[in-house]
Design an enzyme around this catalytic site. Structure first.
Site, PDB file in Angstrom:
ATOM      1  N   ASP A  78      62.463  40.165  42.442  1.00  0.00           N
ATOM      2  CA  ASP A  78      61.358  40.094  41.485  1.00  0.00           C
ATOM      3  C   ASP A  78      61.400  41.182  40.422  1.00  0.00           C
ATOM      4  OD1 ASP A  78      60.922  41.756  43.712  1.00  0.00           O
ATOM      5  OD2 ASP A  78      58.744  41.688  43.493  1.00  0.00           O
ATOM      6  N   GLU A 136      59.191  41.900  46.493  1.00  0.00           N
ATOM      7  CA  GLU A 136      59.234  43.281  46.990  1.00  0.00           C
ATOM      8  C   GLU A 136      58.179  44.128  46.308  1.00  0.00           C
ATOM      9  OE1 GLU A 136      59.846  47.376  47.425  1.00  0.00           O
ATOM     10  OE2 GLU A 136      60.230  46.400  45.504  1.00  0.00           O
ATOM     11  N   GLU A 137      57.889  43.836  45.042  1.00  0.00           N
ATOM     12  CA  GLU A 137      56.923  44.630  44.280  1.00  0.00           C
ATOM     13  C   GLU A 137      55.479  44.266  44.599  1.00  0.00           C
ATOM     14  OE1 GLU A 137      57.720  47.101  42.536  1.00  0.00           O
ATOM     15  OE2 GLU A 137      59.807  46.846  41.923  1.00  0.00           O
ATOM     16  N   HIS A 361      60.866  51.706  36.839  1.00  0.00           N
ATOM     17  CA  HIS A 361      59.600  51.168  36.335  1.00  0.00           C
ATOM     18  C   HIS A 361      59.339  51.571  34.885  1.00  0.00           C
ATOM     19  CE1 HIS A 361      57.631  50.095  40.464  1.00  0.00           C
ATOM     20  NE2 HIS A 361      58.947  49.943  40.489  1.00  0.00           N
TER      21      HIS A 361
END
Length: 395
Positions: A78, A136-137, A361
């Site tokens: 993702d 996962e996020e 990020h």
């Protein structure tokens, strides 16, 4: 030679990674990414595929020609809701979505390993299980538990994964025994007071002041309650209160995260957050409620598997490329695989000489693509050498 084959595969890996980067999918909506992975695996051939696990997850299994154990390798799929600012010619074509955490690289490296392992099927002792995981996020739940529920760990003897890491030089492998990444919890605090005119605060109960006192008092949990030899971070990142400048706030809502490695520190944080909240409310006349949601567990590497990962990386790239690292307070739901089976998680450096090490990020994060063949080679080596290493350990 694994390294030679991986280097030859690099142009194809670059093409794949750029394709994933251009078309990122957010957590829980990775259908496009999953379809592209499926097509690539079918093109490689030899894998038994199970799709739609945990939403968009894929499990691909390959049995070697020789008997042996089953090794699982995992990549997350993702992207993040971040507007890209890299200026790349292959930048995200999806507004407000970007592979800012580098999962496009993880997918590509695992697909590279899939091809290299399929080419070595006759030499492979045992089996490999490839896990392409969504969400996962999507903390605090994440996607790994759904993959496990879908059978990802059934019959597996060891599991490995890795994450691109801008703080490490290109191609360096960072891995350690024991704690590697922190547990990640999310908490919400709601404080209720009573509205009144700002000129007559005595007629109300100020939830904003109570919230401010709570924020200040919470800082003592780390500084005065936690064992200083055990890591803990508590951060309140959101504070909402009030409706107008001349009205005493009747409600305050706060959200934060707690990061720990030790289970007793995790329990301490929840206990003290609630005690401080109730104390502040008693002092102010408010009422309060804490919702503490336990998310990802700490990533705890099995010592023997971490050592095996170091050894494999050293044999492939040289001992100078295997570096010592300290644990990070960031989190990873790979921890749930490690709770099921022995294994290890590593960081692979992505910053070349003279390059800017934009953090994970960041809207500008762009790992050096030379990491791709290196990651594919390491994952391949972990599978191909596992049976021999197991025999050596048993001697």
């Amino acid at each position: 030679m694994i390294l030679e084959s991986a280097r030859k595969l690099q142009p194809h890996l670059v093409m794949l990674r750029r394709e994933f980067h251009r078309r990122p999918d957010i957590s829980g909506h990775e259908a496009g990414t999953a379809e592209r992975i499926r097509k690539e695996l079918e093109k490689i051939g030899g894998y038994e595929l199970h799709t739609g696990i945990g939403g968009c997850g894929i499990i691909a299994s390959l049995r070697g020609a020789k008997p042996g154990k089953t090794v699982a390798l995992r990549a997350d799929m993702d992207a993040l809701q971040v507007t890209e600012e890299t200026g790349l010619s292959f930048g995200s074509e999806v507004p407000g979505v970007m592979h800012a955490c580098g999962h496009d690289n993880h997918i590509t490296m695992l697909l590279g390993a899939a091809r290299l392992l399929a080419e070595r099927k006759e030499q492979l002792a045992g089996s490999v299980r490839l896990i392409f995981q969504p969400s996962e996020e999507l903390a605090p739940h994440g996607g790994s538990r759904d993959m496990i529920a879908g059978g990802a760990m059934e019959g597996v003897d060891a599991v490995f994964g890795m994450h691109v890491w801008p703080e490490l030089p290109l191609g360096c492998i960072g891995v350690k025994a024991g704690p590697m990444m922190a547990a990640s919890d999310h908490f919400t605090v709601k404080i209720k007071g009573c509205l009144s005119h700002a000129a007559r605060p005595n007629e109300g109960v100020d939830a904003l002041v109570a919230g401010s006192q709570f924020v200040t008092a919470v800082q003592t949990i780390v500084s005065r309650n936690a064992d200083p030899m055990k890591s803990m971070v508590i951060t309140i990142g959101k504070f909402e209160a009030g409706t107008r400048y001349n009205i005493v706030a009747g409600e305050c809502v706060l959200e934060g995260t707690c990061r720990t490695f030790a289970a007793d520190m995790r329990e301490l944080a929840e206990k003290r957050l609630n005690e401080i909240l109730q104390g502040v409310c008693l002092l102010s006349g408010c009422t309060g409620m804490l919702d503490y949601e336990k998310g990802y567990m700490a990533v705890i590497n099995d010592p023997s598997m971490a050592e095996y990962m170091k050894k494999t990386a050293s044999e492939l790239f040289g001992p100078e490329k295997t570096v010592s690292v300290e644990p990070a307070m960031t989190a990873e739901d790979f921890s749930f695989y490690l709770a099921e089976k022995p294994g290890a998680f590593a960081w692979i450096g992505t910053t070349g000489d003279g390059e800017n090490a934009w953090p994970l990020h960041s809207s500008r994060y762009c790992p050096n693509e030379e990491v791709l063949w290196r990651g594919a080679a390491l994952l391949t080596g972990l599978v191909m050498n596992f049976e021999e290493e197991k025999k050596n350990r048993e001697k």
